[in-house]
Design an enzyme around this catalytic site. Structure first.
Site: not given
Ligand code: NAI
Length: 380
Positions: A134, A201, A247, A271
């Protein structure tokens, strides 16, 4: 005790959700403390109202007041097109360094949800608000900037990237990761929550997401030793810190929501995760939020200005009111916040709600924005 709360009414449905919501907040404080505590509301101008009255969308006086403030609330602001900045919201967040976006997520009885046990969800997402993909460092495929960057990556660093790619940069720093995780742990300790989960991640993006994980554990060990222990330490303490790959976290949030409490994560993961969890408990309609820096906590509903229903007494003031309840908790008035939550439970489960919620509650009766606010006040 009097707390000063600066507020921005906002555009579109902003004025009507404030008109319905602010009396509920004042009444909750009055009911909980019988006049011993109160809120002093100080209006600041921003958005279309500011433009009408001062010719500017974000007047200097507003920014000056916010720089010295501890508590503020805002309604939604329209993003003016072609004003030289991306959005008033982004400008406020960046200028005031509101680095943590915090969203509590729980179910309200009666609201339809796509899962069998939405009531098992009671989490707070701490999303880093300032960096990650971002940061806005992006170059279009084929642009001279992208070509130069790709050449550098290939020639200087030996990276094998297609020269035709568009490229973005994902900066993640120790400073920003640690201050976000510090806030999440402090919140867990202050509010009696039992775990903080670092969501990342890091298996794939080792030096950004993986580094976030590492810095998160570091801040826990360096600054909260004794009060926070890791999941695999075999010890007990006020708070357990663990981590999950993003995930797996999405799966776990659906399958074992009761195991999770406070989640701390990078910007993009946060987000997705906060909206997915909001959907799990029946949508964004009642979701409150806050953007927080080191001194200022800026509370706001998560919805926008809803221009198509503005001025029609159809808007749901619930998200603003629940943001106000968060503000009261943060300001040391948890009893007033609890009254608001209990009232919201009663009113929503009674099925007399605004049109957005009525469409999700079988047999519900639709009432207007002002009437919904009145009802919440009556049930405090
Ligand atoms: P939106 O949240 O305003 O509307 C999406 C949908 O939800 C619409 O159907 C709307 O009618 C409905 N809705 C939203 N809030 C509602 C409420 N309280 N009660 C009942 N229904 C509600 O999002 P949209 O349409 O993408 O954005 C409209 C404007 O709001 C844009 O200018 C956008 O930039 C701004 N915006 C501002 C935000 C902020 O100030 N934090 C956040 C999101 C959007």
């Amino acid at each position: 005790m009097q707390k000063t709360v600066y507020y921005i009414e906002g555009d579109g449905i902003g004025p009507e959700v404030w008109a319905a919501g602010r009396p509920v907040l004042d009444a909750a404080v009055q009911k909980a403390y019988g006049g011993e505590r109160r809120i002093e509301w100080v209006e600041l101008l921003a958005g279309e109202k500011a433009h009408r009255e001062t010719g500017e969308y974000l007047p200097g006086a507003t920014m000056q007041a916010l720089r010295g403030a501890q508590l503020a609330m805002k309604g939604p602001l329209t993003t003016p097109v072609g004003q030289g900045f991306r959005s008033l919201n982004v400008t406020l967040r960046q200028t005031l360094d509101l680095y943590a976006c915090i969203r509590p997520i729980r179910h309200f009885k009666g609201v339809e949800s796509p899962v069998k046990h939405p009531d098992a969800v009671d989490m707070v997402v701490f999303r880093e608000n300032t960096e990650d993909v971002y940061a806005g460092i992006e170059y279009a495929a084929g642009s001279p900037e992208a070509r130069r960057l790709l050449e550098f990556l290939r020639d200087e660093l030996g990276a094998n990237v297609d020269a035709a790619a568009g490229v973005g940069v994902k900066p993640i720093t120790e400073h920003c990761s640690k201050r976000l995780v510090r806030k999440a742990i402090t919140h867990a300790l202050d509010t009696g929550r039992s775990s903080v989960t670092l969501v990342h991640k890091g298996n794939i993006m080792k030096y950004t997401e993986g580094a976030f994980r590492g810095w998160g554990y570091e801040v826990a060990a360096e600054e909260f030793a004794g009060r926070v222990v890791t999941e695999d330490s075999g010890q007990s303490a006020d708070v357990v810190i663990n981590d999950r790959i993003a995930d797996a976290m999405f799966q776990n949030a659906l399958m074992y929501p009761e195991q999770y409490d406070v989640l701390a994560t990078t910007n993009l993961n946060g987000d997705y995760l906060s909206d997915a969890l909001a959907a799990q408990v029946g949508g964004l309609g009642l979701a409150p939020g806050v953007n927080m820096g080191d001194t200022l906590a800026f509370f706001e509903p998560t919805h926008g200005t809803a221009p198509t229903i503005a001025g029609k007494d159809k808007a749901n003031p619930g998200s603003l009111i629940l943001s106000g309840a968060m503000m009261l908790e943060h300001a040391g008035m948890p009893e007033a916040a609890a009254l608001i939550h209990a009232s919201m439970d009663k009113v929503v489960s009674s099925g007399r709600v605004t049109v957005d919620l009525a469409s999700q509650i079988p047999g519900a009766t639709t009432i207007g924005c002002a009437a919904f606010g009145h009802l919440l006040g009556e049930h405090l």
